[in-house]
Design a protein around this motif. Structure first.
Motif, short mmCIF file in Angstrom:
data_model
loop_
_atom_site.label_atom_id
_atom_site.label_comp_id
_atom_site.label_asym_id
_atom_site.label_seq_id
_atom_site.Cartn_x
_atom_site.Cartn_y
_atom_site.Cartn_z
N GLU A 17 0.81 -1.22 0.00
CA GLU A 17 0.00 0.00 0.00
C GLU A 17 0.84 1.27 0.00
O GLU A 17 0.29 2.37 -0.03
CB GLU A 17 -0.96 0.00 1.19
CG GLU A 17 -2.02 -1.07 1.04
CD GLU A 17 -3.11 -0.95 2.07
OE1 GLU A 17 -4.24 -0.63 1.65
OE2 GLU A 17 -2.83 -1.16 3.27
N ASP A 18 2.15 1.14 0.03
CA ASP A 18 3.04 2.30 0.00
C ASP A 18 3.28 2.70 -1.46
O ASP A 18 3.91 1.97 -2.21
CB ASP A 18 4.37 1.97 0.69
CG ASP A 18 5.30 3.16 0.77
OD1 ASP A 18 4.91 4.26 0.32
OD2 ASP A 18 6.41 3.01 1.31
N GLU A 55 5.20 -5.67 -5.32
CA GLU A 55 4.56 -4.67 -6.17
C GLU A 55 3.44 -3.98 -5.40
O GLU A 55 2.65 -4.64 -4.70
CB GLU A 55 3.97 -5.32 -7.42
CG GLU A 55 4.99 -5.93 -8.34
CD GLU A 55 5.83 -4.91 -9.07
OE1 GLU A 55 5.40 -3.73 -9.19
OE2 GLU A 55 6.92 -5.28 -9.51
N PRO A 56 3.33 -2.65 -5.52
CA PRO A 56 2.21 -1.97 -4.86
C PRO A 56 0.89 -2.34 -5.54
O PRO A 56 0.86 -2.57 -6.75
CB PRO A 56 2.52 -0.48 -5.04
CG PRO A 56 3.61 -0.40 -6.04
CD PRO A 56 4.23 -1.75 -6.20
N ILE A 57 -0.15 -2.41 -4.75
CA ILE A 57 -1.46 -2.66 -5.35
C ILE A 57 -1.91 -1.38 -6.04
O ILE A 57 -1.55 -0.27 -5.63
CB ILE A 57 -2.51 -3.14 -4.32
CG1 ILE A 57 -2.73 -2.14 -3.20
CG2 ILE A 57 -2.14 -4.49 -3.76
CD1 ILE A 57 -3.85 -2.51 -2.26
N ILE A 119 -5.16 -10.81 0.02
CA ILE A 119 -4.34 -10.35 -1.10
C ILE A 119 -2.90 -10.82 -0.93
O ILE A 119 -2.27 -11.31 -1.88
CB ILE A 119 -4.42 -8.81 -1.25
CG1 ILE A 119 -5.81 -8.42 -1.76
CG2 ILE A 119 -3.32 -8.27 -2.15
CD1 ILE A 119 -6.11 -6.93 -1.71
N VAL A 120 -2.36 -10.70 0.29
CA VAL A 120 -0.98 -11.12 0.54
C VAL A 120 -0.86 -12.64 0.40
O VAL A 120 0.10 -13.13 -0.20
CB VAL A 120 -0.48 -10.65 1.93
CG1 VAL A 120 0.86 -11.27 2.27
CG2 VAL A 120 -0.41 -9.14 1.99
N GLU A 121 -1.82 -13.39 0.89
CA GLU A 121 -1.77 -14.84 0.76
C GLU A 121 -1.83 -15.27 -0.70
O GLU A 121 -1.14 -16.20 -1.12
CB GLU A 121 -2.89 -15.50 1.57
CG GLU A 121 -2.62 -15.44 3.07
CD GLU A 121 -3.75 -16.02 3.90
OE1 GLU A 121 -4.84 -16.31 3.36
OE2 GLU A 121 -3.54 -16.18 5.12
N ARG A 122 -2.62 -14.57 -1.50
CA ARG A 122 -2.67 -14.87 -2.94
C ARG A 122 -1.33 -14.52 -3.59
O ARG A 122 -0.83 -15.25 -4.44
CB ARG A 122 -3.81 -14.08 -3.59
CG ARG A 122 -4.09 -14.46 -5.02
CD ARG A 122 -5.31 -13.75 -5.54
NE ARG A 122 -5.63 -12.70 -4.57
CZ ARG A 122 -6.80 -12.14 -4.37
NH1 ARG A 122 -7.79 -12.47 -5.06
NH2 ARG A 122 -7.00 -11.21 -3.47
#
Length: 156
Positions: A17-18, A55-57, A119-122
């Motif tokens: 998210e950064d 990668e940033p979302i 999202i992180v687990e994916r």
């Protein structure tokens, strides 16, 4: 107290998210932590460490999270206020302000944290990251070795 896995989720979520202009985030498998690469300051990972870019979302994903949250709100008046905030010129800040106004801030953070965990687990699955015996490792060829001389990465 949070587990190592929960701390990993939080750290990677933060990195995703950064959207800072001059920062790239990586997961360092040697340090078992997220590390920034900030060229202007010399803040770089250690030479030879195995790294994976985080990668940033994109803003569309973040916007969709807000929309998904609004769908969970049961009070129609609050739901209408939140939908209205997304139509403002600066929807992200308007949404945050409306969360405070409606008293839904805590519910948003719980929802947001759960969605970011997914999202992180994916991302872990897509990148071949496994957590076993208290350590994270990359079983795919996605991790690279950091080379300080040319500020670049070499495939292992």
């Amino acid at each position: 107290m949070k587990t190592k896995f929960e701390m990993f989720i939080d750290a990677v979520s933060y990195a995703m998210e950064d959207h800072s202009y001059n920062i790239q985030w990586f997961y360092d498998f040697d340090e078992q932590d997220t590390v920034p690469l900030i060229e202007e300051t010399g803040c770089n990972p250690e030479k030879g460490h195995r790294l994976l870019r985080i990668e940033p979302i994109d803003s569309r994903t973040s916007f969709c999270l807000m929309e998904d949250f609004i769908e969970t709100v049961t009070d129609e008046a609050d739901q209408d206020k939140l939908w209205s905030s997304l139509r403002q010129r600066h929807p992200f800040s308007a949404f945050r302000e409306m969360l405070h106004y409606t008293g839904l801030r805590e519910k948003w953070f719980a929802f947001h944290d759960e969605q970011m965990r997914l999202i992180v687990e994916r991302w872990m699955e897509d990148e071949g990251i496994v957590y076993k015996d208290g350590l994270f490792s990359c079983i795919s060829n996605m991790a690279y070795e950091f080379c300080w001389e040319d500020n670049d990465f070499e495939e292992e």
